[in-house]
Write a protein that holds these residues in place. Structure first.
Motif, PDB file in Angstrom:
ATOM      1  N   MET A   1       0.822  -1.200   0.000  1.00 53.26           N
ATOM      2  CA  MET A   1       0.000   0.000   0.000  1.00 53.26           C
ATOM      3  C   MET A   1       0.865   1.263   0.000  1.00 53.26           C
ATOM      4  SD  MET A   1      -3.280  -0.770   0.051  1.00 53.26           S
ATOM      5  CE  MET A   1      -4.141   0.562   0.880  1.00 53.26           C
ATOM      6  N   GLU A   2       2.149   1.113   0.385  1.00 59.48           N
ATOM      7  CA  GLU A   2       3.009   2.289   0.515  1.00 59.48           C
ATOM      8  C   GLU A   2       3.733   2.641  -0.770  1.00 59.48           C
ATOM      9  OE1 GLU A   2       2.920   4.071   3.256  1.00 59.48           O
ATOM     10  OE2 GLU A   2       1.465   2.645   4.007  1.00 59.48           O
ATOM     11  N   GLU A   3       3.526   1.852  -1.824  1.00 59.19           N
ATOM     12  CA  GLU A   3       4.264   2.098  -3.062  1.00 59.19           C
ATOM     13  C   GLU A   3       3.974   3.483  -3.629  1.00 59.19           C
ATOM     14  OE1 GLU A   3       5.235  -1.221  -6.118  1.00 59.19           O
ATOM     15  OE2 GLU A   3       3.261  -1.608  -5.298  1.00 59.19           O
ATOM     16  N   SER A   4       4.923   3.996  -4.365  1.00 59.80           N
ATOM     17  CA  SER A   4       4.738   5.260  -5.066  1.00 59.80           C
ATOM     18  C   SER A   4       3.565   5.123  -6.028  1.00 59.80           C
ATOM     19  CB  SER A   4       5.989   5.613  -5.866  1.00 59.80           C
ATOM     20  OG  SER A   4       5.693   6.598  -6.832  1.00 59.80           O
ATOM     21  N   PRO A   5       2.697   6.137  -6.103  1.00 61.92           N
ATOM     22  CA  PRO A   5       1.538   6.041  -6.980  1.00 61.92           C
ATOM     23  C   PRO A   5       1.900   5.842  -8.442  1.00 61.92           C
ATOM     24  CG  PRO A   5       1.854   8.295  -6.159  1.00 61.92           C
ATOM     25  CD  PRO A   5       2.743   7.403  -5.365  1.00 61.92           C
TER      26      PRO A   5
ATOM     27  N   SER B   1      -1.907  -0.748 -10.990  1.00 60.26           N
ATOM     28  CA  SER B   1      -2.197  -1.858 -11.896  1.00 60.26           C
ATOM     29  C   SER B   1      -3.672  -1.964 -12.232  1.00 60.26           C
ATOM     30  CB  SER B   1      -1.716  -3.183 -11.284  1.00 60.26           C
ATOM     31  OG  SER B   1      -2.348  -3.396 -10.036  1.00 60.26           O
ATOM     32  N   SER B   2      -4.549  -1.498 -11.337  1.00 62.68           N
ATOM     33  CA  SER B   2      -5.976  -1.625 -11.616  1.00 62.68           C
ATOM     34  C   SER B   2      -6.375  -0.682 -12.750  1.00 62.68           C
ATOM     35  CB  SER B   2      -6.800  -1.294 -10.362  1.00 62.68           C
ATOM     36  OG  SER B   2      -6.785   0.100 -10.103  1.00 62.68           O
ATOM     37  N   PRO B   3      -7.401  -1.024 -13.508  1.00 64.03           N
ATOM     38  CA  PRO B   3      -7.859  -0.130 -14.593  1.00 64.03           C
ATOM     39  C   PRO B   3      -8.225   1.256 -14.071  1.00 64.03           C
ATOM     40  CG  PRO B   3      -8.882  -2.300 -14.780  1.00 64.03           C
ATOM     41  CD  PRO B   3      -8.181  -2.276 -13.463  1.00 64.03           C
ATOM     42  N   GLU B   4      -8.812   1.296 -12.864  1.00 61.88           N
ATOM     43  CA  GLU B   4      -9.212   2.588 -12.291  1.00 61.88           C
ATOM     44  C   GLU B   4      -7.987   3.438 -11.960  1.00 61.88           C
ATOM     45  OE1 GLU B   4     -12.391  -0.369 -11.742  1.00 61.88           O
ATOM     46  OE2 GLU B   4     -10.267  -0.369 -11.208  1.00 61.88           O
ATOM     47  N   ALA B   5      -6.937   2.783 -11.426  1.00 58.60           N
ATOM     48  CA  ALA B   5      -5.722   3.510 -11.091  1.00 58.60           C
ATOM     49  C   ALA B   5      -5.027   4.035 -12.352  1.00 58.60           C
ATOM     50  CB  ALA B   5      -4.777   2.610 -10.301  1.00 58.60           C
TER      51      ALA B   5
ATOM     52  N   VAL C   1      -5.562  11.028 -15.883  1.00 57.45           N
ATOM     53  CA  VAL C   1      -5.971  12.345 -15.386  1.00 57.45           C
ATOM     54  C   VAL C   1      -4.754  13.106 -14.884  1.00 57.45           C
ATOM     55  CG1 VAL C   1      -7.384  13.577 -13.681  1.00 57.45           C
ATOM     56  CG2 VAL C   1      -8.275  11.496 -14.759  1.00 57.45           C
ATOM     57  N   GLU C   2      -3.853  12.391 -14.188  1.00 56.10           N
ATOM     58  CA  GLU C   2      -2.633  13.015 -13.646  1.00 56.10           C
ATOM     59  C   GLU C   2      -1.772  13.611 -14.760  1.00 56.10           C
ATOM     60  OE1 GLU C   2       0.110  12.986 -10.018  1.00 56.10           O
ATOM     61  OE2 GLU C   2      -1.965  13.412 -10.480  1.00 56.10           O
ATOM     62  N   ASP C   3      -1.622  12.868 -15.846  1.00 59.32           N
ATOM     63  CA  ASP C   3      -0.810  13.363 -16.969  1.00 59.32           C
ATOM     64  C   ASP C   3      -1.411  14.625 -17.566  1.00 59.32           C
ATOM     65  OD1 ASP C   3       0.966  11.272 -16.644  1.00 59.32           O
ATOM     66  OD2 ASP C   3       0.021  10.000 -18.160  1.00 59.32           O
ATOM     67  N   LEU C   4      -2.719  14.667 -17.667  1.00 57.32           N
ATOM     68  CA  LEU C   4      -3.391  15.868 -18.184  1.00 57.32           C
ATOM     69  C   LEU C   4      -3.264  17.015 -17.188  1.00 57.32           C
ATOM     70  CD1 LEU C   4      -6.615  14.163 -19.605  1.00 57.32           C
ATOM     71  CD2 LEU C   4      -4.894  15.363 -20.959  1.00 57.32           C
TER      72      LEU C   4
ATOM     73  N   LEU D   1      -2.237  10.099  -5.949  1.00 57.54           N
ATOM     74  CA  LEU D   1      -1.999  10.928  -7.129  1.00 57.54           C
ATOM     75  C   LEU D   1      -2.215  12.398  -6.777  1.00 57.54           C
ATOM     76  CD1 LEU D   1      -3.744   8.717  -9.828  1.00 57.54           C
ATOM     77  CD2 LEU D   1      -1.289   8.970  -9.427  1.00 57.54           C
ATOM     78  N   GLN D   2      -1.427  13.266  -7.384  1.00 60.53           N
ATOM     79  CA  GLN D   2      -1.439  14.681  -7.000  1.00 60.53           C
ATOM     80  C   GLN D   2      -2.819  15.323  -7.138  1.00 60.53           C
ATOM     81  OE1 GLN D   2       1.261  17.123  -9.269  1.00 60.53           O
ATOM     82  NE2 GLN D   2       0.585  19.025  -8.298  1.00 60.53           N
TER      83      GLN D   2
END
Length: 420
Positions: A4-8, A13-17, A23-26, A241-242
């Motif tokens: 759970m502590e991994e960098s976002p 791996s999930s489709p939602e993530a 969204v983050e890239d945009l 995510l930011q």
């Protein structure tokens, strides 16, 4: 295995993530002068709704217009869904989606039908010859009749009323299309795969739709169904995510939640007929209602529209009660669920939060508990408000002026504060 502590940006791996990363890239390339809300609006407007992860196949269900009401209830209950599109069996094979689907059958519409069977003007027994008259009333003038229901209590029903109703030929022969009067409250409004995320989010929030079907550009058949719960799950997967953290770390009170204050909460007391709960939900167009202890302000349980299924799929569990009060209903259903080892939000009791919880904490709780609303309480456990999935999505995006144009013409009544 990731933790759970991994960098976002490393362990998604999930489709939602992965969608959250899009969204983050945009977000990263948006104009710096834009406010966070304007940035999110622009991000979601840039992503087509076809990118949303597909719903589980057992939740993309259609119900035929000639199915019986009993069959429809069973289908909704078995698949654990609140509603399903109704396919017109008489529509031609090459019909467009507008002609193929006549509406959405939902537990809310079934609740209306149920209420008419229990009203004093309707037959007390579903076996009487005048049942057809009650059905006609329930399907012909739903809107006008609902406005006339008034504050009077719903009829008190005996413990064997629903057993008699569900075993009657009347219940078994009533077709989904026979209650199509309720479809004016649940029209079939679909998005095409090219529509944007922003459109979908606005429909699920400001425009009060519980779910949005997505149809293909070619055959016009349903490819996906996006629910409010699915959006909340997507948000829960975006933690870290930011763009999500800039919004999700704010306290509920900072975001103006809860919107519903104590004096405006629609509630039912534990000694009132359970049908009063469904009556209030239908009249006020809400999906759930707290059950309050007699003479107090503490909630002892919650009844949602989906729980109407337990009056129809397990009517025998009330047999020993003289009348089915909200308290008796909760007790009987809990015993039934425990006996059959079924998982249901009703078993979890009251899920609550405080005003100083963050949006992120709230989203993760709602997602893990699979519930549609949460009650805000003070330190003594007294109700201070209620927050729904719709309230949360409403805080994520806003509707630009003139955004929908003529999108709703003849399909959906607009909210009073619409800027269309």
């Amino acid at each position: 295995m990731g933790t759970m502590e991994e960098s976002p940006r490393s362990g998604l791996s999930s489709p939602e993530a992965k969608l959250g990363m899009r969204v983050e890239d945009l977000w990263d390339i948006m104009e710096p002068q834009l406010s966070p809300t304007e940035k999110l609006n622009a991000c979601f407007e840039s992503i087509p709704v076809s990118a949303f992860p597909p719903a589980p196949s057992n939740q993309v269900i259609e119900i035929k217009s000639d199915a019986s009401l009993a069959e429809a209830v069973q289908i909704l209950a078995e698949h654990k869904i609140l509603s399903a599109p109704v396919v017109d069996v008489d529509a031609p094979e090459d019909a467009s989606w507008i002609d193929r689907y006549i509406g959405i059958v939902e537990f809310a519409g079934i609740a209306v039908w149920l209420l008419y069977q229990s009203e004093p003007s309707s037959p007390r027994s579903p076996l009487t010859p005048t049942s057809a008259t009650a059905l006609a009333a329930a399907t012909k003038g739903v809107t006008a009749e609902l406005e006339c229901l008034g504050p009077a209590s719903a009829a008190t029903t005996s413990g064997n009323f629903f057993e008699a109703l569900t075993s009657s030929d009347f219940y078994k022969s009533t077709k989904v299309r026979d209650i199509s009067g309720s479809f004016r409250w649940a029209p079939f409004l679909a998005l095409q795969t090219s529509n944007s995320f922003l459109t979908m989010l606005l429909l699920l929030s400001k425009y009060k739709m519980k779910s949005v079907p997505v149809v293909g550009l070619g055959d016009g058949k349903i490819e996906n169904v996006i629910t409010q719960s699915a959006v909340i799950h997507m948000l829960a997967e975006c933690a870290g995510l930011q763009w999500f953290e800039s919004w999700g770390t704010k306290k509920l009170s900072e975001l103006g939640l809860p919107v519903m204050t104590p004096n405006r909460i629609i509630k039912v007391y534990e000694d009132e007929p359970v049908l009063q709960a469904f009556k209030l939900m239908r009249k006020k167009r809400i999906g759930g209602i707290p059950v309050i202890e007699n003479g107090g302000s503490r909630a002892v349980g919650n009844i949602s529209l989906r729980d109407v299924q337990f009056l129809l799929t397990a009517p025998e569990i009330y047999h020993d009660y003289r009348s089915i009060t909200a308290k008796n209903f909760l007790a009987a259903v809990r015993i039934y669920l425990e006996k059959h080892h079924e998982i249901c939000p009703l078993l979890n009791g009251m899920i609550t939060c405080k005003r100083d919880n963050t949006m992120k904490e709230l989203i993760q709780l709602l997602d893990s508990e699979k519930i549609h609303r949460i009650y805000v309480v003070d330190d003594d456990g007294n109700l201070e408000g209620v927050i729904t999935l719709r309230d949360i999505i409403s805080k994520l995006v806003h509707e630009p002026r003139g955004y929908f144009g003529d999108f709703f013409d003849g399909v959906l009544p607009l909210p009073q504060n619409s800027r269309v």
